[in-house]
Write an enzyme that holds these catalytic residues in place. Structure first.
Site, PDB file in Angstrom:
ATOM      1  N   PHE A   6       6.637 -63.658  39.718  1.00  7.02           N
ATOM      2  CA  PHE A   6       6.285 -62.271  40.116  1.00  7.02           C
ATOM      3  C   PHE A   6       6.636 -61.286  38.801  1.00  7.02           C
ATOM      4  O   PHE A   6       7.860 -61.078  38.533  1.00  7.02           O
ATOM      5  CB  PHE A   6       7.191 -61.529  41.373  1.00  7.02           C
ATOM      6  CG  PHE A   6       6.560 -62.038  42.573  1.00  7.02           C
ATOM      7  CD1 PHE A   6       5.447 -61.030  43.154  1.00  7.02           C
ATOM      8  CD2 PHE A   6       7.076 -63.400  43.133  1.00  7.02           C
ATOM      9  CE1 PHE A   6       5.076 -61.799  44.386  1.00  7.02           C
ATOM     10  CE2 PHE A   6       6.609 -63.892  44.326  1.00  7.02           C
ATOM     11  CZ  PHE A   6       5.557 -62.941  44.952  1.00  7.02           C
ATOM     12  N   ASP A   7       5.589 -60.886  38.168  1.00 11.88           N
ATOM     13  CA  ASP A   7       5.658 -60.276  36.928  1.00 11.88           C
ATOM     14  C   ASP A   7       6.167 -58.928  37.243  1.00 11.88           C
ATOM     15  O   ASP A   7       6.138 -58.121  38.089  1.00 11.88           O
ATOM     16  CB  ASP A   7       4.389 -60.056  36.224  1.00 11.88           C
ATOM     17  CG  ASP A   7       4.547 -59.409  34.829  1.00 11.88           C
ATOM     18  OD1 ASP A   7       4.821 -60.082  33.972  1.00 11.88           O
ATOM     19  OD2 ASP A   7       3.769 -58.335  34.685  1.00 11.88           O
ATOM     20  N   GLN A  38      24.684 -58.119  37.662  1.00 19.82           N
ATOM     21  CA  GLN A  38      24.785 -57.325  38.908  1.00 19.82           C
ATOM     22  C   GLN A  38      23.506 -56.822  39.505  1.00 19.82           C
ATOM     23  O   GLN A  38      23.291 -56.793  40.520  1.00 19.82           O
ATOM     24  CB  GLN A  38      25.997 -56.371  39.311  1.00 19.82           C
ATOM     25  CG  GLN A  38      26.145 -55.958  40.634  1.00 19.82           C
ATOM     26  CD  GLN A  38      26.484 -57.101  41.517  1.00 19.82           C
ATOM     27  OE1 GLN A  38      27.563 -57.945  41.588  1.00 19.82           O
ATOM     28  NE2 GLN A  38      25.582 -57.261  42.674  1.00 19.82           N
ATOM     29  N   ALA A  41       9.108 -57.289  37.963  1.00 21.23           N
ATOM     30  CA  ALA A  41       9.548 -57.176  39.142  1.00 21.23           C
ATOM     31  C   ALA A  41      10.461 -55.806  39.363  1.00 21.23           C
ATOM     32  O   ALA A  41      10.689 -55.339  40.536  1.00 21.23           O
ATOM     33  CB  ALA A  41      10.214 -58.290  39.691  1.00 21.23           C
ATOM     34  N   TRP A  57      27.812 -85.692  25.895  1.00 21.19           N
ATOM     35  CA  TRP A  57      28.442 -87.017  26.494  1.00 21.19           C
ATOM     36  C   TRP A  57      28.167 -87.119  27.604  1.00 21.19           C
ATOM     37  O   TRP A  57      28.114 -86.137  28.485  1.00 21.19           O
ATOM     38  CB  TRP A  57      30.059 -86.985  26.091  1.00 21.19           C
ATOM     39  CG  TRP A  57      30.203 -86.810  24.536  1.00 21.19           C
ATOM     40  CD1 TRP A  57      30.528 -88.008  23.816  1.00 21.19           C
ATOM     41  CD2 TRP A  57      30.667 -85.637  23.615  1.00 21.19           C
ATOM     42  NE1 TRP A  57      30.876 -87.483  22.396  1.00 21.19           N
ATOM     43  CE2 TRP A  57      30.817 -86.016  22.481  1.00 21.19           C
ATOM     44  CE3 TRP A  57      30.554 -84.115  24.231  1.00 21.19           C
ATOM     45  CZ2 TRP A  57      31.100 -85.240  21.470  1.00 21.19           C
ATOM     46  CZ3 TRP A  57      30.731 -83.454  23.078  1.00 21.19           C
ATOM     47  CH2 TRP A  57      31.140 -83.730  21.902  1.00 21.19           C
ATOM     48  N   HIS A 103       7.183 -65.723  26.681  1.00 20.16           N
ATOM     49  CA  HIS A 103       5.869 -65.117  25.995  1.00 20.16           C
ATOM     50  C   HIS A 103       6.360 -63.846  25.506  1.00 20.16           C
ATOM     51  O   HIS A 103       5.488 -63.213  24.471  1.00 20.16           O
ATOM     52  CB  HIS A 103       4.625 -65.133  26.826  1.00 20.16           C
ATOM     53  CG  HIS A 103       4.781 -64.322  28.094  1.00 20.16           C
ATOM     54  ND1 HIS A 103       5.475 -64.866  29.012  1.00 20.16           N
ATOM     55  CD2 HIS A 103       3.987 -63.116  28.395  1.00 20.16           C
ATOM     56  CE1 HIS A 103       5.367 -63.620  30.112  1.00 20.16           C
ATOM     57  NE2 HIS A 103       4.612 -62.784  29.617  1.00 20.16           N
ATOM     58  N   ASP A 104       7.018 -62.802  26.257  1.00 22.06           N
ATOM     59  CA  ASP A 104       7.241 -61.483  25.725  1.00 22.06           C
ATOM     60  C   ASP A 104       8.378 -61.725  24.615  1.00 22.06           C
ATOM     61  O   ASP A 104       8.386 -60.967  23.632  1.00 22.06           O
ATOM     62  CB  ASP A 104       7.742 -60.788  27.058  1.00 22.06           C
ATOM     63  CG  ASP A 104       6.592 -60.387  27.910  1.00 22.06           C
ATOM     64  OD1 ASP A 104       5.606 -60.264  27.365  1.00 22.06           O
ATOM     65  OD2 ASP A 104       6.989 -60.561  29.043  1.00 22.06           O
ATOM     66  N   GLU A 129      10.620 -61.536  37.659  1.00 16.74           N
ATOM     67  CA  GLU A 129      10.966 -61.198  36.120  1.00 16.74           C
ATOM     68  C   GLU A 129      11.532 -59.809  36.259  1.00 16.74           C
ATOM     69  O   GLU A 129      10.928 -58.722  36.055  1.00 16.74           O
ATOM     70  CB  GLU A 129       9.685 -61.128  35.345  1.00 16.74           C
ATOM     71  CG  GLU A 129       9.926 -60.739  33.831  1.00 16.74           C
ATOM     72  CD  GLU A 129       8.790 -60.286  33.035  1.00 16.74           C
ATOM     73  OE1 GLU A 129       8.797 -60.284  31.855  1.00 16.74           O
ATOM     74  OE2 GLU A 129       7.915 -59.572  33.755  1.00 16.74           O
ATOM     75  N   TRP A 178      25.458 -66.899  40.900  1.00 20.83           N
ATOM     76  CA  TRP A 178      24.507 -67.264  41.992  1.00 20.83           C
ATOM     77  C   TRP A 178      23.574 -68.589  41.216  1.00 20.83           C
ATOM     78  O   TRP A 178      22.393 -68.137  40.978  1.00 20.83           O
ATOM     79  CB  TRP A 178      23.603 -66.293  42.486  1.00 20.83           C
ATOM     80  CG  TRP A 178      23.001 -66.523  43.844  1.00 20.83           C
ATOM     81  CD1 TRP A 178      23.102 -67.974  44.485  1.00 20.83           C
ATOM     82  CD2 TRP A 178      22.521 -65.446  44.781  1.00 20.83           C
ATOM     83  NE1 TRP A 178      22.559 -67.649  45.553  1.00 20.83           N
ATOM     84  CE2 TRP A 178      22.194 -66.214  45.994  1.00 20.83           C
ATOM     85  CE3 TRP A 178      22.512 -64.233  44.630  1.00 20.83           C
ATOM     86  CZ2 TRP A 178      21.391 -65.473  46.934  1.00 20.83           C
ATOM     87  CZ3 TRP A 178      21.920 -63.622  45.677  1.00 20.83           C
ATOM     88  CH2 TRP A 178      21.565 -64.225  46.817  1.00 20.83           C
TER      89      TRP A 178
END
Length: 317
Positions: free
Chosen positions: A94-95, A143, A97, A315, A203-204, A120, A192
């Site tokens: 979702f662009d 947050q 957002a 490692w 891309h931005d 996004e 989270w």
């Protein structure tokens, strides 16, 4: 793509949409002749339409879609279901957002049932004038991303812009930034991790736009961090396909370690050191890594070097 075991993700740009014809105020806020043939009511009144006020931030210069309208949401849900069932997309991104309330993303996901969804939510990190150096504490920034995820009832993940912002400063000799006051990773992945999609470039931020680029001579340190840590890591197309076989092979080694050592979004993490020149951690009790130009290696004969490169090493047992 399915025959190659590749899941396709659709980029869902439903915050802003240029119209096909002029309407109210002489603006291109009508969509005549298009599959979603909306009129000016589908555009928020704060961006030149006859709809309601926006439920998020405005994307300036383009009509913003009014998601409070029942007919708009119905058409979007029908379109998303078509993408899923007819076209075959399995995941959604979702662009922008920030442009509309997270509750609508929840509604769209529930109606179309993608296997995975990510938003996004690109918000500015915290900087203090007059130097505008990045603040050490970015809790309020992450947050806000957490709040957006909560607004979807946790059914959408979000890109971890907090981790990107901190990591691209940390690799410049400020590795102390990578441990918060509770001893955890300082980004969304520290709070989270199963909902945090980590990345070092998109891309931005990079590529031809370069709005917020990761330092190009520290790319592999960035991947050594996100590909070993909790969260859901992503690899930037340009880095993998356009930066040469050496970078590609190094990334593949890190991806292989993550897969064979069964590291995942909820893997445990124990941060061993976070100084100016070294960051070191044990992940999942089976992988150890360091980045930075300082000398460091784990104690114990059970650790075997899996891969290493410029300013990083990994490692496993």
């Amino acid at each position: 793509m399915r025959n190659k075991n590749v899941r396709a993700m659709a980029d869902i740009v439903i915050n802003h949409r240029m119209g096909s014809s002029q309407g109210f105020g002489g603006l291109y806020n009508r969509y005549d002749g298009l599959p979603l043939a909306w009129d000016e009511r589908a555009v928020t009144c704060c961006t030149g339409g006859l709809g309601n006020w926006s439920t998020g931030d405005n994307f300036h210069g383009v009509p913003n879609v009014d998601h409070t309208q029942d007919f708009v949401r119905k058409d979007i849900k029908d379109w998303l279901r078509w993408l899923r069932k007819s076209v075959g997309f399995q995941d959604f991104r979702f662009d922008f957002a920030k442009g509309y309330a997270a509750k609508f993303v929840k509604e769209y996901i529930e109606a179309s049932a993608p296997m995975f969804a990510v938003g996004e939510y690109w918000d500015s990190c915290n900087y203090t004038p007059p130097s505008y150096h990045l603040d050490k504490n970015q809790d309020s920034h992450r947050q806000r991303i957490i709040n957006w995820i909560d607004g979807t009832s946790g059914i959408s993940a979000a890109f971890d812009f907090t981790t990107k912002g901190i990591l691209q400063e940390a690799v410049k000799g400020q590795c102390w930034r990578l441990r918060d006051h509770q001893g955890k990773p300082p980004g969304v992945l520290g709070w989270w991790p199963s909902r945090a999609v980590t990345f070092i470039e998109n891309h931005d931020t990079g590529s031809t736009q370069g709005h917020w680029p990761f330092p190009c001579d520290h790319i592999m340190e960035g991947y050594a961090y996100i590909l070993t840590h909790p969260g859901i890591p992503t690899v930037f197309y340009d880095h993998f396909f356009d930066w040469g076989s050496s970078i590609q092979n190094e990334i593949i080694k890190l991806m292989t370690i993550r897969r064979t050592q069964d590291l995942h979004s909820r893997s445990s993490i124990d941060i061993l050191e976070a100084s100016s020149t070294v960051y070191a951690a044990i992940i999942g009790r089976k992988v150890c890594m360091k980045i930075g130009d300082g000398a460091w290696c784990p104690n114990g004969r059970e650790w075997q070097l899996a891969t290493c490169g410029h300013r990083y090493a990994v490692w496993h047992k």
